[in-house]
Design a protein around this motif. Structure first.
Motif, short mmCIF file in Angstrom:
data_model
loop_
_atom_site.label_atom_id
_atom_site.label_comp_id
_atom_site.label_asym_id
_atom_site.label_seq_id
_atom_site.Cartn_x
_atom_site.Cartn_y
_atom_site.Cartn_z
N PRO A 1 32.01 -36.14 -15.18
CA PRO A 1 30.96 -37.04 -15.67
C PRO A 1 29.93 -37.26 -14.55
N GLU A 2 28.71 -37.65 -14.95
CA GLU A 2 27.63 -37.78 -13.97
C GLU A 2 27.95 -38.77 -12.85
N ASN A 3 28.48 -39.91 -13.29
CA ASN A 3 28.67 -41.01 -12.35
C ASN A 3 30.05 -41.00 -11.70
N VAL A 4 30.60 -39.80 -11.48
CA VAL A 4 31.96 -39.71 -10.97
C VAL A 4 32.06 -40.31 -9.55
N ARG A 5 33.17 -41.02 -9.28
CA ARG A 5 33.37 -41.66 -7.98
C ARG A 5 34.30 -40.83 -7.10
N PRO A 6 34.22 -41.02 -5.79
CA PRO A 6 35.08 -40.22 -4.91
C PRO A 6 36.57 -40.48 -5.18
N TRP A 7 37.33 -39.40 -5.21
CA TRP A 7 38.78 -39.47 -5.47
C TRP A 7 39.44 -40.45 -4.49
N GLY A 8 40.18 -41.40 -5.02
CA GLY A 8 40.91 -42.31 -4.13
C GLY A 8 40.26 -43.67 -4.00
N GLU A 9 39.01 -43.80 -4.45
CA GLU A 9 38.37 -45.12 -4.44
C GLU A 9 39.11 -46.03 -5.44
N ARG A 10 39.08 -47.36 -5.23
CA ARG A 10 39.73 -48.26 -6.17
C ARG A 10 39.06 -48.21 -7.55
N PRO A 11 39.82 -48.03 -8.62
CA PRO A 11 39.20 -47.94 -9.96
C PRO A 11 38.80 -49.30 -10.53
N GLY A 12 37.69 -49.33 -11.24
CA GLY A 12 37.33 -50.47 -12.06
C GLY A 12 37.61 -50.09 -13.51
N PRO A 13 37.32 -50.97 -14.47
CA PRO A 13 37.63 -50.66 -15.88
C PRO A 13 36.82 -49.49 -16.43
N THR A 14 35.68 -49.16 -15.79
CA THR A 14 34.85 -48.09 -16.35
C THR A 14 34.62 -46.94 -15.37
N THR A 15 35.42 -46.89 -14.31
CA THR A 15 35.19 -45.82 -13.32
C THR A 15 35.68 -44.47 -13.83
N PHE A 16 34.91 -43.42 -13.51
CA PHE A 16 35.34 -42.05 -13.79
C PHE A 16 35.64 -41.33 -12.47
N PHE A 17 36.70 -40.55 -12.46
CA PHE A 17 37.05 -39.81 -11.24
C PHE A 17 37.05 -38.29 -11.43
N GLY A 18 36.90 -37.85 -12.67
CA GLY A 18 36.76 -36.41 -12.90
C GLY A 18 38.03 -35.63 -13.14
N PRO B 1 42.87 -52.39 -14.35
CA PRO B 1 42.82 -50.95 -14.08
C PRO B 1 43.46 -50.51 -12.77
N ASP B 2 44.05 -51.46 -12.02
CA ASP B 2 44.55 -51.10 -10.69
C ASP B 2 45.75 -50.15 -10.74
N CYS B 3 46.50 -50.21 -11.86
CA CYS B 3 47.67 -49.32 -11.99
C CYS B 3 47.25 -47.90 -12.34
N ARG B 4 45.94 -47.67 -12.39
CA ARG B 4 45.45 -46.34 -12.79
C ARG B 4 44.69 -45.67 -11.65
N ARG B 5 45.16 -45.90 -10.43
CA ARG B 5 44.48 -45.28 -9.28
C ARG B 5 44.64 -43.76 -9.31
N CYS B 6 43.79 -43.09 -8.51
CA CYS B 6 43.87 -41.63 -8.45
C CYS B 6 45.19 -41.20 -7.83
N MET B 7 45.77 -40.15 -8.40
CA MET B 7 47.00 -39.59 -7.86
C MET B 7 46.79 -39.22 -6.40
N ILE B 8 47.81 -39.53 -5.60
CA ILE B 8 47.75 -39.17 -4.17
C ILE B 8 48.30 -37.75 -3.99
#
Ligand code: ARE
Ligand code: CA
Length: 574
Positions: free
Chosen positions: A151-168, A466-473
């Motif tokens: 998605p266009e507004n993708v955030r860097p892998w590992g950043e803390r997720p919010g309810p609408t964050t995309f990580f790709g 959304p905190d339980c949905r962080r990016c996989m390490i």
């Protein structure tokens, strides 16, 4: 004898067929009240025949009740009654019409009856579930395998997720990690929704026939499933049928054409024209989620639409089952139809409901095979993570859960300790990995399907959505590799020992911090002992002589029937 506690009825979970001619019978009594328990039974049409008699055995016991069981074998048709002898030697007959001091004669009208074992009523969960270990993936957060679809507004892998964050994260990302999943040892994946939707979690579906392009396309989904199948991994999709998304074509048509829309009665609109604030003027998930209009599954057109979707993905890409979102807010009638369609499309597809409480009404065999076992999770959080209840209480809760369902259902339950809707287990343990390990021993040695929420195996933490949905390490330096290896060890123990997969379950000891249970299969048994406390302990247990520990978490000292337990330690004795 405490007669008030004595209970049986000729229905699930107290009486149900195991196969064409075997009937499983359960009788409940007050805890430690009864010395012996017998069942008298004969063929329903053998009017003048003599009753056979069988002693029932105590399968489970907790601070409230004892549960006696047996299996009867006759030609499909049963009448029966019970004979009980109390600890104080009081004797009584228990029938459908109550208690009698005298033994009922053949002319008696109040026998319990199981009139006929109909083949169609025998419950089987798909056979593969007994060997199954499920891994849940939240696709946006598992692995980004294809940057070109981000998605266009993708955030860097590992950043803390919010309810609408995309990580790709995407389907290619999962394909790239099949080797990883194989190394861990799981053999089924459940993915939260992947159909077209504007949100990051995709629970508000825009198009049930289209894979979200940020995840891939139908071809990619097919590739994932084929590759998983080659590696003996099954794939379960998420069916979000309680509600659709705001952008779903039918809802958009209703917004545009109001009452003239041919879809107007696919929804429950309170007030025209449609508005979304301050509250939606139509029925929506959790009342206020305007992005999620509730679908009226009583409407035959809605039924047809959703059932076609269910069938389509089984036939089109070969999924192995459905997880049903908000399953408890949709009518039973719909789910019965759903079961027929799904089982016709693939006889061994699994149907897993999302029900966070007692799910019995959906688990009589005519609707789901299994549910996400949240009551299991809640009890493990209290006993192992928070240590807010003792083993006695824990055993009471677990026993009541087991006795609520048919044995086949218990074996198919997805026993989770966390999901995308809960705080992570390690967070509930306040970061104490050792507490989590003890819970894992319980989870992997218990009856039912062990379930891993992605990342738990490498020590991920996180609070509520959304905190339980962080990016996989994925960085091994940041993974807890010891914990990962512990998971691997438990998975291989389960795979190597049939007792842990197919065995019966019986609690042996439940006091203070110590829980012990036995799994028995074909005359072989495994005894699990968990000292969920920071105190050393010694307990007396029958059946441990000659057994050796196969877990290797601590040193084992057995003298006769006495076993010494190290603090915070578990043993699996074989
Ligand atoms: C959003 C916010 C949350 C907020 C929620 C409440 O992110 O912080 O709490 O709204 O309105 C999906 C998304 C969520 C999103 C939600 C609404 O994944 O992130 O949450 O949509 O937009 C009940 C239901 C159960 C349901 C949960 C969420 O019984 O079926 O609520 N779970 C499924 C999915 C979710 C999904 C949806 C449903 C919607 O698994 O991921 O949410 O499709 C107690 C009660 C439960 C209750 C639970 C949570 O345990 O017993 O019945 O579950 O609390 O509220
Ligand atoms: Ca991507």
């Amino acid at each position: 004898m405490i007669r008030q506690a004595i209970y049986h009825k000729s229905d699930v979970p107290f009486a149900y067929p195991l196969n064409k001619d075997e009937l499983h019978i359960v009788l409940r009594t007050a805890s430690t009240d009864i010395k012996r328990c017998y069942i008298f039974y004969r063929d329903r049409y053998d009017w003048m025949g003599k009753f056979k008699v069988k002693e029932m055995f105590l399968t489970q016991s907790n601070e409230l009740f004892d549960y006696y069981v047996t299996t009867l074998k006759l030609n499909k048709k049963f009448v029966y009654f019970f004979y009980l002898i109390s600890m104080k030697d009081e004797r009584v007959y228990y029938t459908e019409s109550g208690f009698y001091e005298e033994k009922p004669e053949n002319s008696f009208h109040g026998f319990f009856q199981f009139p006929y074992i109909c083949d169609m009523d025998v419950f089987f969960a798909p056979k593969w579930t007994s060997d199954c270990i499920v891994y849940q993936i939240f696709p946006d957060r598992f692995n980004n395998g294809d940057k070109s679809n981000d998605p266009e507004n993708v955030r860097p892998w590992g950043e803390r997720p919010g309810p609408t964050t995309f990580f790709g994260g995407d389907i290619q990302g999962i394909i790239d990690k099949i080797e990883y999943l194989k190394e861990l040892g799981i053999n089924a994946i459940y993915m939260t929704p992947i159909f077209l939707s504007p949100s990051t979690h995709k629970y508000n579906t825009t198009d049930y026939y289209k894979i979200d392009p940020h995840f891939g396309d139908t071809q990619k989904a097919k590739e994932l499933i084929d590759k998983c199948h080659k590696n003996e991994i099954r794939v379960i999709f998420d069916a979000v049928f309680n509600h659709c998304g705001y952008d779903f074509f039918a809802f958009q048509d209703v917004i545009k054409n109001g009452k003239d829309s041919k879809y107007w009665d696919w929804f429950n609109v309170y007030e025209w024209p449609i508005k979304t604030t301050p509250l939606p003027s139509y029925e929506a998930f959790a009342d206020h989620e305007w992005r999620m209009p509730k679908l009226m599954t009583k409407n035959p057109d809605v039924q047809e639409y959703l059932l076609n979707v269910a069938e389509y993905w089984i036939k089109e890409v070969g999924i192995d089952g459905w997880r049903l979102d908000v399953a408890n807010e949709i009518d039973h009638h719909f789910w019965r139809k759903f079961r027929e369609i799904v089982k016709k499309a693939k006889h061994d597809a699994i149907i897993v409901g999302e029900v966070m409480h007692d799910a019995s009404p959906w688990l009589y065999g005519d609707q789901f095979d299994s549910v996400m076992n949240y009551p299991f999770k809640n009890a493990l959080v209290d006993f192992f993570a928070k240590r807010s209840i003792d083993a006695k209480r824990f055993n009471t809760i677990m026993t009541e859960q087991l006795m609520r369902h048919m044995d086949g259902v218990n074996r198919a339950m997805l026993n989770l300790i966390g999901s995308h809707d809960t705080e992570r287990f390690l967070t509930m343990c306040n970061g104490m990995v050792m507490r989590m390990k003890l819970a894992l021993v319980f989870q992997f040695a218990y009856i039912g399907v062990p379930y891993i929420y992605y990342g738990d195996e490498v020590g991920m933490v996180g609070g509520y959505d959304p905190d339980c949905r962080r990016c996989m390490i994925w960085d091994e330096e940041k993974q807890n590799l010891k914990l990962f290896n512990f998971y691997k060890r438990l998975i291989s123990l389960r795979k190597e020992n049939e007792e842990l997969r197919y065995g019966t379950y019986k609690t042996l000891y439940a006091k203070d911090g110590v829980i012990s249970f036995k799994r028995e299969y074909k005359g072989k048994s495994i005894i699990v002992i968990i000292n969920n406390s920071s105190k050393e302990n010694s307990i007396l247990l029958n059946g441990i002589q000659g057994k050796a520990d196969i877990l290797g978490m601590g040193k084992i000292k057995i003298r006769g029937k006495i076993i010494s337990l190290e603090p915070n330690c578990a043993y699996i004795l074989k």
